[in-house]
Design a protein around this motif. Structure first.
Motif, PDB file in Angstrom:
ATOM      1  N   TYR A 106       0.852  -1.194   0.000  1.00 16.33           N
ATOM      2  CA  TYR A 106       0.000   0.000   0.000  1.00 16.33           C
ATOM      3  C   TYR A 106       0.886   1.241   0.000  1.00 16.33           C
ATOM      4  CZ  TYR A 106       0.680  -0.919   5.030  1.00 16.33           C
ATOM      5  OH  TYR A 106       1.215  -1.212   6.258  1.00 16.33           O
ATOM      6  N   ASP A 107       1.482   1.530  -1.137  1.00 18.84           N
ATOM      7  CA  ASP A 107       2.491   2.580  -1.232  1.00 18.84           C
ATOM      8  C   ASP A 107       1.938   3.991  -1.052  1.00 18.84           C
ATOM      9  OD1 ASP A 107       4.435   0.686  -1.588  1.00 18.84           O
ATOM     10  OD2 ASP A 107       4.534   0.888  -3.770  1.00 18.84           O
ATOM     11  N   GLY A 108       0.624   4.173  -1.213  1.00 18.69           N
ATOM     12  CA  GLY A 108       0.070   5.521  -1.112  1.00 18.69           C
ATOM     13  C   GLY A 108      -0.649   5.827   0.174  1.00 18.69           C
ATOM     14  N   LEU A 109      -0.756   4.869   1.094  1.00 24.29           N
ATOM     15  CA  LEU A 109      -1.590   5.069   2.279  1.00 24.29           C
ATOM     16  C   LEU A 109      -1.043   6.139   3.210  1.00 24.29           C
ATOM     17  CD1 LEU A 109      -3.953   4.324   4.099  1.00 24.29           C
ATOM     18  CD2 LEU A 109      -2.560   2.470   5.055  1.00 24.29           C
ATOM     19  N   ILE A 110       0.240   6.098   3.518  1.00 16.46           N
ATOM     20  CA  ILE A 110       0.817   7.069   4.448  1.00 16.46           C
ATOM     21  C   ILE A 110       0.652   8.487   3.907  1.00 16.46           C
ATOM     22  CG2 ILE A 110       2.941   7.825   5.585  1.00 16.46           C
ATOM     23  CD1 ILE A 110       1.767   5.217   6.668  1.00 16.46           C
ATOM     24  N   GLU A 111       0.845   8.651   2.624  1.00 16.96           N
ATOM     25  CA  GLU A 111       0.661   9.960   1.994  1.00 16.96           C
ATOM     26  C   GLU A 111      -0.808  10.386   2.069  1.00 16.96           C
ATOM     27  OE1 GLU A 111       2.329  12.118  -2.080  1.00 16.96           O
ATOM     28  OE2 GLU A 111       2.375   9.931  -1.857  1.00 16.96           O
ATOM     29  N   GLU A 112      -1.716   9.450   1.868  1.00 20.34           N
ATOM     30  CA  GLU A 112      -3.150   9.737   1.943  1.00 20.34           C
ATOM     31  C   GLU A 112      -3.550  10.229   3.331  1.00 20.34           C
ATOM     32  OE1 GLU A 112      -7.070  10.076   0.644  1.00 20.34           O
ATOM     33  OE2 GLU A 112      -5.295   9.612  -0.565  1.00 20.34           O
ATOM     34  N   LEU A 113      -2.829   9.751   4.355  1.00 21.80           N
ATOM     35  CA  LEU A 113      -3.145  10.132   5.733  1.00 21.80           C
ATOM     36  C   LEU A 113      -2.383  11.380   6.190  1.00 21.80           C
ATOM     37  CD1 LEU A 113      -3.281   6.623   7.469  1.00 21.80           C
ATOM     38  CD2 LEU A 113      -5.147   7.957   6.474  1.00 21.80           C
ATOM     39  N   GLY A 114      -1.649  12.018   5.282  1.00 21.94           N
ATOM     40  CA  GLY A 114      -1.004  13.280   5.618  1.00 21.94           C
ATOM     41  C   GLY A 114       0.492  13.201   5.803  1.00 21.94           C
ATOM     42  N   GLY A 115       1.097  12.064   5.558  1.00 16.34           N
ATOM     43  CA  GLY A 115       2.541  11.916   5.703  1.00 16.34           C
ATOM     44  C   GLY A 115       3.274  12.049   4.381  1.00 16.34           C
ATOM     45  N   GLN A 116       4.601  11.865   4.437  1.00 17.24           N
ATOM     46  CA  GLN A 116       5.402  11.838   3.224  1.00 17.24           C
ATOM     47  C   GLN A 116       5.213  10.498   2.515  1.00 17.24           C
ATOM     48  OE1 GLN A 116       7.269  14.510   2.141  1.00 17.24           O
ATOM     49  NE2 GLN A 116       6.372  15.606   3.888  1.00 17.24           N
ATOM     50  N   HIS A 117       5.512  10.477   1.234  1.00 15.51           N
ATOM     51  CA  HIS A 117       5.394   9.223   0.475  1.00 15.51           C
ATOM     52  C   HIS A 117       6.266   8.150   1.138  1.00 15.51           C
ATOM     53  CE1 HIS A 117       4.831   6.473  -2.841  1.00 15.51           C
ATOM     54  NE2 HIS A 117       6.150   6.356  -2.969  1.00 15.51           N
ATOM     55  N   THR A 118       5.623   7.061   1.553  1.00 18.95           N
ATOM     56  CA  THR A 118       6.315   5.999   2.283  1.00 18.95           C
ATOM     57  C   THR A 118       5.845   4.642   1.768  1.00 18.95           C
ATOM     58  OG1 THR A 118       6.292   7.416   4.269  1.00 18.95           O
ATOM     59  CG2 THR A 118       6.889   5.101   4.578  1.00 18.95           C
ATOM     60  N   PRO A 119       6.575   4.027   0.856  1.00 18.18           N
ATOM     61  CA  PRO A 119       6.167   2.703   0.360  1.00 18.18           C
ATOM     62  C   PRO A 119       6.064   1.714   1.522  1.00 18.18           C
ATOM     63  CG  PRO A 119       7.953   3.608  -0.971  1.00 18.18           C
ATOM     64  CD  PRO A 119       7.825   4.494   0.234  1.00 18.18           C
ATOM     65  N   SER A 120       4.964   0.995   1.583  1.00 19.57           N
ATOM     66  CA  SER A 120       4.706   0.119   2.733  1.00 19.57           C
ATOM     67  C   SER A 120       3.901  -1.095   2.293  1.00 19.57           C
ATOM     68  CB  SER A 120       3.948   0.883   3.828  1.00 19.57           C
ATOM     69  OG  SER A 120       4.622   2.076   4.190  1.00 19.57           O
ATOM     70  N   LEU A 121       3.820  -2.069   3.195  1.00 16.49           N
ATOM     71  CA  LEU A 121       3.074  -3.292   2.889  1.00 16.49           C
ATOM     72  C   LEU A 121       2.725  -4.014   4.190  1.00 16.49           C
ATOM     73  CD1 LEU A 121       5.591  -5.984   1.611  1.00 16.49           C
ATOM     74  CD2 LEU A 121       6.326  -3.753   2.393  1.00 16.49           C
ATOM     75  N   GLY A 122       1.760  -4.934   4.103  1.00 17.23           N
ATOM     76  CA  GLY A 122       1.349  -5.657   5.300  1.00 17.23           C
ATOM     77  C   GLY A 122       0.373  -6.765   4.982  1.00 17.23           C
ATOM     78  N   PHE A 123      -0.029  -7.494   6.039  1.00 17.28           N
ATOM     79  CA  PHE A 123      -1.067  -8.498   5.868  1.00 17.28           C
ATOM     80  C   PHE A 123      -1.868  -8.643   7.152  1.00 17.28           C
ATOM     81  CE2 PHE A 123       2.446 -11.568   7.113  1.00 17.28           C
ATOM     82  CZ  PHE A 123       1.865 -12.046   8.283  1.00 17.28           C
ATOM     83  N   GLY A 124      -3.050  -9.237   7.017  1.00 19.12           N
ATOM     84  CA  GLY A 124      -3.877  -9.591   8.156  1.00 19.12           C
ATOM     85  C   GLY A 124      -4.183 -11.073   8.098  1.00 19.12           C
ATOM     86  N   MET A 125      -4.077 -11.741   9.238  1.00 20.52           N
ATOM     87  CA  MET A 125      -4.281 -13.189   9.327  1.00 20.52           C
ATOM     88  C   MET A 125      -5.418 -13.446  10.310  1.00 20.52           C
ATOM     89  SD  MET A 125      -1.280 -15.949  10.250  1.00 20.52           S
ATOM     90  CE  MET A 125      -0.276 -15.529   8.826  1.00 20.52           C
ATOM     91  N   GLY A 126      -6.484 -14.070   9.854  1.00 23.95           N
ATOM     92  CA  GLY A 126      -7.638 -14.316  10.707  1.00 23.95           C
ATOM     93  C   GLY A 126      -7.393 -15.454  11.683  1.00 23.95           C
ATOM     94  N   LEU A 127      -7.357 -15.143  12.973  1.00 23.04           N
ATOM     95  CA  LEU A 127      -7.008 -16.158  13.975  1.00 23.04           C
ATOM     96  C   LEU A 127      -8.102 -17.216  14.120  1.00 23.04           C
ATOM     97  CD1 LEU A 127      -5.302 -13.946  16.703  1.00 23.04           C
ATOM     98  CD2 LEU A 127      -4.282 -15.123  14.756  1.00 23.04           C
ATOM     99  N   GLU A 128      -9.374 -16.810  14.062  1.00 21.30           N
ATOM    100  CA  GLU A 128     -10.455 -17.799  14.144  1.00 21.30           C
ATOM    101  C   GLU A 128     -10.402 -18.752  12.958  1.00 21.30           C
ATOM    102  OE1 GLU A 128     -11.872 -14.395  16.697  1.00 21.30           O
ATOM    103  OE2 GLU A 128     -10.962 -14.553  14.705  1.00 21.30           O
ATOM    104  N   ARG A 129     -10.100 -18.227  11.795  1.00 18.03           N
ATOM    105  CA  ARG A 129     -10.046 -19.082  10.599  1.00 18.03           C
ATOM    106  C   ARG A 129      -8.856 -20.033  10.653  1.00 18.03           C
ATOM    107  NH1 ARG A 129     -11.930 -15.146   5.555  1.00 18.03           N
ATOM    108  NH2 ARG A 129     -13.796 -14.349   6.588  1.00 18.03           N
ATOM    109  N   ILE A 130      -7.738 -19.550  11.171  1.00 14.70           N
ATOM    110  CA  ILE A 130      -6.590 -20.443  11.332  1.00 14.70           C
ATOM    111  C   ILE A 130      -6.952 -21.602  12.240  1.00 14.70           C
ATOM    112  CG2 ILE A 130      -4.259 -20.656  12.289  1.00 14.70           C
ATOM    113  CD1 ILE A 130      -3.746 -17.794  11.429  1.00 14.70           C
ATOM    114  N   GLN A 131      -7.624 -21.304  13.349  1.00 16.30           N
ATOM    115  CA  GLN A 131      -8.000 -22.372  14.286  1.00 16.30           C
ATOM    116  C   GLN A 131      -8.957 -23.356  13.624  1.00 16.30           C
ATOM    117  OE1 GLN A 131      -9.003 -21.093  18.261  1.00 16.30           O
ATOM    118  NE2 GLN A 131     -10.184 -22.940  18.675  1.00 16.30           N
TER     119      GLN A 131
END
Length: 449
Positions: free
Chosen positions: A288-313
């Motif tokens: 999500y390279d544009g998110l930090i800039e969208e929230l008012g920060g400098q351009h900051t290339p970034s990335l991440g993930f979410g893992m559903g704990l109930e689904r893993i179980q």
């Protein structure tokens, strides 16, 4: 007698008999993240609604249909977090982490809230393990993040997951793709749901993520985003795949993956299981390279993930994955009479200060009732203390597995317990079917060498 109220639909109580599974999954997630250099962050459960409208995207299902939003007593619009990334990005900016050495590697265990139809693997209050890497533009970061997720699954013993991979390009090449989508979907405006018709001009990619069966069917023949990538995005995607190949991580390129949130750019991915029904995605994320800039920060290339704990179980239980046994109670003290209760309190304090788990009866019940309760706790050892034991300073420590009893001193109870429990463990310990010999650990054959 009728209950005053019940749990809200779409929420779930986690009882003591099951909580150890959650703790095991969470501890594994944090341990793997630490090995990759990630540190835990904790953010508030609610944020200003604008954060999710700007960050997640006001054309997404999450913002349009699923958020728990309300006005607080000050008249401010507040939303329970529907996902973890926007809050983590806000905290990254507000607390000056953008001024620290980059990339900043952050992880979290968090509860999220979405108003969806409850079903297996989908709750209105659910829990996620999340990873955010702020300030990393290289495709190396994409591949490392995917490998982190895979290692979590490997550590947990989860199998039969397939990794689906796609690139949705950058704002530059996505504009051409949006035009192609508009041209395609305009021929189906009479069939699309009302929400997707609203999305057609503002963000036609969101139509590809619609849950309506009719819209899903129409989307199957829509233009493919990979055909519209610019040279930079193509090169980035090819390098991500080459790094995954180098790590022997198998993947399937799936051009239909767009993810449900607007902040994504370039790489998007999902780990999917076929064993828990329609809610098969157990982990999803991307860049999500544009998110930090969208929230008012400098351009900051970034990335991440979410893992559903109930689904893993759910997947682990469906596959019969091994969970570690919950810790057993070390000692239950059956105390008969006031003097014995005072001694039980004293012994329990000493034992607990040395790290042992200890219980005694809190209701001054009969011997039989206490013995019955002690048996239900699954305790390893039991000691009965009455007036005779207090006067003599001697009691019998019973091994609840073998039934053997050993006389122990009440004045040096902790040392006596430790000695008896260690002796029992050594008796049970065998190597290659033979009694364990400490001398075999030492090349000289003498334990004192």
């Amino acid at each position: 007698m009728a209950l005053l109220t019940k749990a809200i639909k779409g929420t779930k109580d986690v009882l003591p008999a099951e909580s150890y599974k959650n703790q095991y999954i969470e501890a594994t997630c944090l341990s793997v993240a630490e090995n990759f250099g990630y540190k835990e962050m904790r953010t508030p459960v609610f944020e200003h609604t604008e954060l999710f409208q700007r960050g997640v995207g006001d054309t997404t299902d999450v913002v349009q249909k699923e958020m728990y939003t309300f006005d607080d007593k000050g008249g401010r619009s507040i939303t329970l977090r529907p996902e973890g990334t926007a809050g983590a990005a806000r905290a990254f900016l507000e607390n000056g982490l953008s001024n620290e050495a980059l990339p900043q590697k952050i992880c979290y265990l968090t509860s999220c809230y979405r108003y969806e139809k409850p079903q297996a693997g989908r709750l209105r209050e659910f829990h996620q393990f999340g990873i955010e890497c702020f300030g990393a533009a290289s495709p190396l970061a994409d591949a490392e993040m995917i490998s982190l997720a895979k290692q979590v699954f490997d550590e947990l013993g989860v199998q039969k997951l397939h990794l689906e991979l796609n690139s949705i390009g950058c704002p530059k090449c996505r504009a051409d793709y949006h035009n192609a989508l508009r041209e395609y979907f305009k021929a189906h405006t009479n069939e699309l749901c009302d929400t997707c018709n609203e999305r057609l001009e503002r963000n036609p990619m969101r139509i590809l993520d619609c849950k309506s069966p009719v819209c899903k069917e129409i989307s199957k023949n829509a233009p493919i985003v990979l055909d519209y990538l610019c040279d930079e995005c193509k090169e980035h995607f090819e390098k991500v795949k080459s790094y995954l190949d180098a790590m022997n991580i198998e993947y399937i390129v799936n051009p239909q993956i767009v993810r449900g949130l607007d902040y994504y750019t370039k790489t998007v991915f999902e780990f999917v299981s076929d064993e828990i029904g329609s809610q098969g995605t157990v982990c999803g994320g991307g860049r999500y390279d544009g998110l930090i800039e969208e929230l008012g920060g400098q351009h900051t290339p970034s990335l991440g993930f979410g893992m559903g704990l109930e689904r893993i179980q759910l997947v682990m239980e469906a596959q019969g994955c091994a969970f570690p046994e919950p810790n057993k109670l070390d000692l239950f003290i059956v105390a008969m009479g006031e003097k014995a209760e005072l001694k039980a309190v004293e012994i329990a304090k000493d034992m607990r200060s040395e790290g042992f788990s200890v219980q005694y009866d809190l209701n001054s019940r009969s011997l039989r009732a206490q013995m019955k309760y002690a048996d239900k706790t699954g305790t390893k050892y039991l000691v009965v203390i009455g007036e005779n034991e207090v006067n003599s300073g001697i009691a019998k420590l019973k091994d609840m597995q073998t039934g053997e009893s050993t006389e122990v001193s009440l004045t040096t109870f902790v040392n006596a317990y430790y000695s008896v429990s260690m002796e029992s463990q050594l008796k049970d310990l065998e190597i290659n079917g033979e009694a364990f010999d400490f001398n075999s650990l030492f090349s000289g054959g003498n334990v004192n060498d």
